[in-house]
Write an enzyme that holds these catalytic residues in place. Structure first.
Site, PDB file in Angstrom:
ATOM      1  N   CYS A 168       4.556   8.884  -5.058  1.00 31.37           N
ATOM      2  CA  CYS A 168       5.448   9.522  -5.136  1.00 31.37           C
ATOM      3  C   CYS A 168       3.982  11.052  -4.779  1.00 31.37           C
ATOM      4  O   CYS A 168       4.024  11.149  -5.774  1.00 31.37           O
ATOM      5  CB  CYS A 168       6.449   9.664  -6.649  1.00 31.37           C
ATOM      6  SG  CYS A 168       7.137  11.719  -6.769  1.00 31.37           S
ATOM      7  N   GLU A 199      -8.222   5.425  15.183  1.00 32.97           N
ATOM      8  CA  GLU A 199      -8.136   4.134  14.846  1.00 32.97           C
ATOM      9  C   GLU A 199      -7.510   4.153  16.068  1.00 32.97           C
ATOM     10  O   GLU A 199      -6.259   4.869  16.746  1.00 32.97           O
ATOM     11  CB  GLU A 199      -6.714   3.732  13.773  1.00 32.97           C
ATOM     12  CG  GLU A 199      -7.309   3.543  12.186  1.00 32.97           C
ATOM     13  CD  GLU A 199      -6.568   2.988  11.523  1.00 32.97           C
ATOM     14  OE1 GLU A 199      -5.371   2.739  11.853  1.00 32.97           O
ATOM     15  OE2 GLU A 199      -6.330   3.260  10.108  1.00 32.97           O
ATOM     16  N   CYS A 245      10.125   9.682  -0.803  1.00 28.33           N
ATOM     17  CA  CYS A 245      10.227   9.573  -2.604  1.00 28.33           C
ATOM     18  C   CYS A 245      11.774  10.191  -2.662  1.00 28.33           C
ATOM     19  O   CYS A 245      12.188  11.493  -2.260  1.00 28.33           O
ATOM     20  CB  CYS A 245       9.244   9.270  -3.642  1.00 28.33           C
ATOM     21  SG  CYS A 245       9.400   9.662  -4.890  1.00 28.33           S
ATOM     22  N   TRP A 254       2.033  -5.959  14.100  1.00 25.93           N
ATOM     23  CA  TRP A 254       3.477  -5.750  13.762  1.00 25.93           C
ATOM     24  C   TRP A 254       3.811  -5.555  14.788  1.00 25.93           C
ATOM     25  O   TRP A 254       5.701  -5.106  14.203  1.00 25.93           O
ATOM     26  CB  TRP A 254       3.216  -3.966  13.020  1.00 25.93           C
ATOM     27  CG  TRP A 254       2.237  -3.694  13.809  1.00 25.93           C
ATOM     28  CD1 TRP A 254       0.479  -2.594  13.515  1.00 25.93           C
ATOM     29  CD2 TRP A 254       2.399  -2.794  14.895  1.00 25.93           C
ATOM     30  NE1 TRP A 254      -0.336  -2.415  14.149  1.00 25.93           N
ATOM     31  CE2 TRP A 254       0.617  -1.715  15.034  1.00 25.93           C
ATOM     32  CE3 TRP A 254       3.352  -2.227  15.423  1.00 25.93           C
ATOM     33  CZ2 TRP A 254       0.882  -0.938  15.590  1.00 25.93           C
ATOM     34  CZ3 TRP A 254       2.918  -1.072  16.637  1.00 25.93           C
ATOM     35  CH2 TRP A 254       2.109  -0.888  16.529  1.00 25.93           C
ATOM     36  N   ASN A 278      -5.284   8.001   3.536  1.00 27.21           N
ATOM     37  CA  ASN A 278      -4.957   7.548   4.758  1.00 27.21           C
ATOM     38  C   ASN A 278      -3.778   7.408   5.846  1.00 27.21           C
ATOM     39  O   ASN A 278      -2.190   6.779   5.045  1.00 27.21           O
ATOM     40  CB  ASN A 278      -5.847   5.506   4.846  1.00 27.21           C
ATOM     41  CG  ASN A 278      -5.537   5.059   6.073  1.00 27.21           C
ATOM     42  OD1 ASN A 278      -5.943   5.750   6.708  1.00 27.21           O
ATOM     43  ND2 ASN A 278      -4.714   4.420   6.100  1.00 27.21           N
ATOM     44  N   GLU A 279      -3.699   7.632   7.171  1.00 26.16           N
ATOM     45  CA  GLU A 279      -1.594   8.434   7.141  1.00 26.16           C
ATOM     46  C   GLU A 279      -0.901   7.823   6.062  1.00 26.16           C
ATOM     47  O   GLU A 279       0.524   7.415   5.379  1.00 26.16           O
ATOM     48  CB  GLU A 279      -1.783   6.395   7.823  1.00 26.16           C
ATOM     49  CG  GLU A 279      -2.566   5.968   9.160  1.00 26.16           C
ATOM     50  CD  GLU A 279      -2.229   4.533   9.401  1.00 26.16           C
ATOM     51  OE1 GLU A 279      -2.645   4.150  10.755  1.00 26.16           O
ATOM     52  OE2 GLU A 279      -0.952   3.671   8.779  1.00 26.16           O
ATOM     53  N   ARG A 292       0.883  -1.262  -0.095  1.00 23.17           N
ATOM     54  CA  ARG A 292       0.118  -0.262  -0.062  1.00 23.17           C
ATOM     55  C   ARG A 292       0.512   1.214  -0.069  1.00 23.17           C
ATOM     56  O   ARG A 292       1.891   0.926   0.516  1.00 23.17           O
ATOM     57  CB  ARG A 292      -1.189   0.046   0.851  1.00 23.17           C
ATOM     58  CG  ARG A 292       0.255   0.553   2.727  1.00 23.17           C
ATOM     59  CD  ARG A 292      -1.230   0.239   4.184  1.00 23.17           C
ATOM     60  NE  ARG A 292      -0.336   0.971   4.249  1.00 23.17           N
ATOM     61  CZ  ARG A 292      -1.100   0.612   6.207  1.00 23.17           C
ATOM     62  NH1 ARG A 292      -2.855   0.776   6.075  1.00 23.17           N
ATOM     63  NH2 ARG A 292      -0.907   1.454   7.336  1.00 23.17           N
ATOM     64  N   PHE A 327      -4.446 -10.631  11.779  1.00 17.79           N
ATOM     65  CA  PHE A 327      -4.584 -11.248  12.527  1.00 17.79           C
ATOM     66  C   PHE A 327      -4.220  -9.480  13.559  1.00 17.79           C
ATOM     67  O   PHE A 327      -4.062 -10.047  14.679  1.00 17.79           O
ATOM     68  CB  PHE A 327      -3.155 -12.049  12.440  1.00 17.79           C
ATOM     69  CG  PHE A 327      -3.204 -13.273  12.353  1.00 17.79           C
ATOM     70  CD1 PHE A 327      -3.824 -13.910  12.819  1.00 17.79           C
ATOM     71  CD2 PHE A 327      -2.110 -13.612  11.971  1.00 17.79           C
ATOM     72  CE1 PHE A 327      -4.110 -15.022  12.678  1.00 17.79           C
ATOM     73  CE2 PHE A 327      -2.374 -14.869  10.917  1.00 17.79           C
ATOM     74  CZ  PHE A 327      -3.009 -16.066  11.228  1.00 17.79           C
TER      75      PHE A 327
END
Length: 659
Positions: A118, A306, A158, A314, A152-153, A114, A356
Site C-alpha cells: 500500500c 525493458e 489500494c 503474458w 519498478n513499474e 510482487r 517463459f
C-alpha cells in the site's frame, strides 16, 4: 542536475535486468563472459532482491551484492542499481498486514507475487526508506554505479483505511473546504453531499455507478501517492550521490501514473516497451512510445529500460520475434532518441512466473538464435555510439496532445460508448501521421505549443480552462489545429460544459449551437463525402465554419463530418485509416510540414537524429528506397546514392557523404 549523459559517458548503454540471485554463483562468471561477448556495458541489479538483502526485519545481507558490484566493475560493466522496494518480502505482510493493499471490494491482496504494498502505508514507507538509505550509503561511491533505478513499474492501487485517510488529506489540500469538494464532485446528485472529511472514502464497490468526479480525483491521488514513494527514495539516494542520475521505469499508456508529472521528477525518463511481434503495426506502436517518451524527456535522450529479446509470457499466445525484428525495433528506438537499449532480462529464468519470458540468453543458451542476434545488436550499438550518443532526434513540427486526466475521465462508467477506447484513438491518429512519414512529438494540452506548425488532438474529453485558452491562443498565433470528436466536453471536475462543448472551442471551429452525439456500434460505419467514418458521429450545425465533408444518408444527412474555420479543423467522426492519413497529410502540407523523406514505400520509416538518417524497413520482404544525395552507411561503410535496398526488417543508418 545529473542527466542520462552522466551515465552513458558518450556511449549507448546496452544490457538489461540481471537477476543473479536466481543462479549459483559459478554462473556469474559465465554471465560476465557472455556479456562481454555481446557488448553489454550496463546491467540493472537488485530490482526484486529485497528478501535477499533483508531476509528478516532489520537484517542485511550485502555480501553477494558486494561481490557482484566488484565483478561488474572489474569487467567494465556499469550498474544501474535498483532499490528493491517493488516487492516487499513475505515477512513484511506477515508481521505488518497493514502494509498489504486492499482492493475496491475490501479484500486483502496477499503476498506471493510482487508489488503487494500500500503506497500510503507508513510502515511500508519506513522499511523502504531504511533499505534505500543503506543501499545508498554502501554503494554510493562504488565505481560501478551508473544510475539509480527506484522501485519498478509503479502500478499498485489500494482502497484500504490508511489509503482513505491519505486520500482525505490529499483532497483537503486540493479543494480546501468540504463545501468546495461538494461543488467539485456534484454531490447534489443522488444525495451524496458530505458534511465532514471523515465521511469520505475511496471509491470502493458500490450499489451502482460511483461518482465519476470522486473516481477521477482518486486516480489523481493514486498517481500522486505512488510518486510520494518514488520521491522519498529518490531524495535519499540523491543526498548520498548528487551527481548520479535517477530514474524509474514507465509502462507505456499505463493508466495509473500521470507520466507528464512524473517525468518532471526524474533525471532520466525510461520506459518498458513490448510491441506484439505478430502486430503488423508493431513498428508504429514502438515509434509512438518512442515519440511519447522522448517528449516526456523534454526532447532529449531517453532509455529503453525493458524490451523483449523474444517472446513475452503474458499474452494469450506468446510468439517469438521473427529473425531481424529485435534488431529493427532496437535501432528504431535509437532513431527516436534512445541512448540506452536494455532488456528484461539477461538470462531467462528457469523457475518462477516469468520462466517463459525471454532473456538475452534464452533457454537455448549462447548458441541459440536469440543470443546470436543480441550479439549483433550489441556490436552495432557500439559502432553507432560515437555517432549518435547524446544527440537529439530532429525537431518535430507536429505535436499530438495527450493528457492522463482526460483519459481517466473519459473511461468512467456511464459514458456514451464503451467502444471509445482512448489509447486506441491516440494510436490511430499517430498511425496516420507515421504512415504519412511525418515526424511527431507529444505534448500536454497546457504545454507551450508555439514551436509546432501543427497540433492534433485525437480526443480530449476533459480540458481545463487553461488548456482551452492555450489551444485558442495557439491558433490565433498562426498555428494549425486538428481536433477529433468529443473534445472539450468537460472541465477539470468532469462537469459537462454548457452546450456540450466549450464555447471558446465551438467559436474556434465554427460550430453552431446544435451539437448532439451519435455514437456508432462496433463495426458500424457512416458514409461521409469521400470516406467512411467509424466509431462516432455528431449532429452539428456550422456557424462560420466551412463544411469540408458532410455525412451522407441517414439521420445526419448533409451535416458536417469535417468542419474547418481558418486554421482550425474539427472531425466529428473517426475516418477510416487511409482517409485519416490523407486528411492529416493534406493539413500538414498546408501548414508547411513535409515528410522526412518523400516517396517512401508503405511500411518504410525514415527518422533523422543528429547528423544521421535512419531508414527502417518494417515489411517482411525486400524493399528499394530512393535516397536523395550521396551517403555513407555507418554500420557497413558502404557508399549509398540513389537506390537503397533493404532486406526484410532491414535498417540503414546513413551519414551524408562529403564530396
Amino acid at each position: 542536475m545529473p542527466s542520462l549523459d552522466d551515465a552513458t559517458r558518450g556511449r549507448l548503454l546496452f544490457g538489461g535486468d540481471y537477476n543473479p540471485e536466481q543462479w549459483p554463483e559459478e554462473t556469474w562468471h559465465e554471465d560476465v563472459r557472455l556479456m562481454q561477448e555481446a557488448g553489454v556495458n550496463s546491467v540493472t541489479l537488485g530490482v526484486f532482491s529485497w528478501a535477499r538483502i533483508e531476509p528478516r526485519p532489520g537484517a542485511r545481507d550485502f555480501g553477494w551484492l558486494d561481490r557482484l558490484m566488484d565483478l561488474m566493475h572489474v569487467h567494465g560493466i556499469g550498474v544501474v542499481l535498483a532499490t528493491p522496494t517493488a516487492s516487499p518480502p513475505p515477512w513484511m505482510g506477515s508481521r505488518h498486514p497493514e502494509t498489504l493493499p486492499r482492493d475496491e471490494n475490501g479484500q486483502t491482496v496477499w503476498w506471493g507475487s510482487r508489488q503487494q504494498f500500500c503506497a500510503s502505508s507508513p510502515t511500508y514507507r519506513t522499511y523502504a526508506a531504511a533499505i534505500t538509505e543503506d543501499l545508498a550509503q554502501r554503494y554510493g561511491a562504488h565505481p560501478a554505479l551508473l544510475m539509480w533505478h527506484i522501485n519498478n513499474e509503479y502500478c499498485t492501487h489500494c482502497w484500504c483505511d490508511e489509503t482513505a485517510r491519505h486520500f482525505r488529506r490529499w483532497l483537503a489540500a486540493r479543494h480546501g473546504t468540504i463545501e468546495a469538494l461538494n461543488e467539485a464532485w456534484g454531490t447534489a446528485f443522488w444525495s451524496q453531499r458530505y458534511d465532514t472529511w471523515e465521511e469520505i472514502i475511496p471509491p470502493r464497490r458500490a450499489q451502482y455507478m460511483r461518482n465519476p468526479a470522486q473516481t477521477l480525483d482518486f486516480k489523481r491521488f493514486t498517481s500522486d501517492a505512488l510518486m510520494e514513494c518514488y520521491t522519498a527514495e529518490r531524495d535519499i539516494v540523491t543526498r548520498h550521490t548528487p551527481l548520479v542520475p535517477v530514474t524509474t521505469n514507465f509502462m507505456p499508456f499505463w493508466t495509473g501514473q500521470d507520466a507528464w508529472v512524473w517525468a518532471g521528477e526524474e533525471d532520466v525518463v525510461s520506459v518498458d516497451v513490448y510491441p506484439d511481434p505478430r502486430d503488423p503495426l508493431g513498428g508504429q506502436y514502438n515509434a509512438m512510445i518512442g515519440d511519447m517518451t522522448r517528449s516526456q524527456a523534454g526532447g532529449g535522450p531517453w532509455m529503453v529500460m525493458e524490451q523483449a529479446a523474444g517472446p513475452v509470457n503474458w499474452r494469450g499466445v506468446n510468439h517469438p520475434k521473427p529473425r531481424g525484428l529485435n534488431r529493427l525495433l532496437s535501432l528504431q528506438s535509437v532513431a527516436h532518441g534512445a541512448d540506452a537499449i536494455c532488456y528484461f532480462q539477461w538470462r531467462q529464468s528457469r523457475q518462477g512466473s516469468e520462466k517463459f519470458h525471454s532473456g538475452m540468453v534464452s533457454h537455448a543458451g549462447e548458441r541459440g538464435r536469440t543470443f546470436q542476434e543480441v550479439k549483433r545488436i550489441g556490436a552495432e550499438l557500439a559502432a553507432l555510439s560515437g555517432e549518435v550518443a547524446g544527440t537529439r532526434q530532429a525537431t518535430a513540427d507536429i505535436a499530438v496532445l495527450h493528457d492522463w486526466a482526460s483519459w481517466w475521465a473519459d473511461q468512467q462508467d456511464g459514458r456514451l460508448s464503451t467502444e471509445v477506447d482512448y489509447p486506441e484513438i491516440v494510436r490511430a491518429w499517430h498511425r496516420a501521421l507515421w504512415e504519412a512519414h511525418l515526424a511527431t512529438a507529444f505534448a500536454h494540452p497546457e504545454h507551450d505549443l508555439t514551436g509546432y506548425r501543427m497540433v492534433v488532438v485525437p480526443h480530449l474529453y476533459l480540458l481545463t480552462d487553461t488548456a482551452v485558452d492555450n489551444l485558442v491562443r495557439y491558433v490565433r498565433g498562426g498555428g494549425t489545429l486538428v481536433s477529433g470528436f468529443l473534445t472539450g466536453v468537460a472541465d477539470e471536475d468532469d462537469r459537462v460544459r454548457e452546450g456540450g462543448m466549450d464555447a471558446r472551442l465551438r467559436a474556434l471551429f465554427g460550430i453552431g449551437t446544435v451539437h448532439e452525439w451519435w455514437p456508432l456500434d462496433r463495426g458500424e460505419t457512416i458514409t461521409c463525402d469521400g470516406f467512411e467514418g467509424t466509431l462516432w458521429s455528431e449532429e452539428l450545425s456550422a456557424d462560420g465554419g466551412e463544411v469540408v465533408a458532410a455525412y451522407r444518408g441517414g439521420e445526419l444527412e448533409g451535416l458536417p463530418a469535417v468542419l474547418r474555420s481558418g486554421r482550425a479543423w474539427y472531425l466529428s467522426t473517426l475516418p477510416a485509416p487511409p482517409a485519416l492519413r490523407e486528411l492529416l497529410a493534406r493539413v500538414a502540407g498546408e501548414a508547411g510540414v513535409r515528410p522526412v523523406l518523400e516517396g517512401l514505400p508503405e511500411g518504410v520509416e525514415a527518422v533523422r537524429r543528429g547528423a544521421l538518417l535512419f531508414v527502417l524497413n518494417h515489411r517482411r520482404g525486400r524493399v528499394t528506397v530512393t535516397v536523395p544525395g550521396a551517403f555513407r552507411e555507418v554500420l557497413t561503410g558502404a557508399a549509398v546514392e540513389g537506390p537503397l535496398v533493404l532486406e526484410r526488417y532491414g535498417v540503414a543508418v546513413l551519414r551524408e557523404a562529403v564530396r
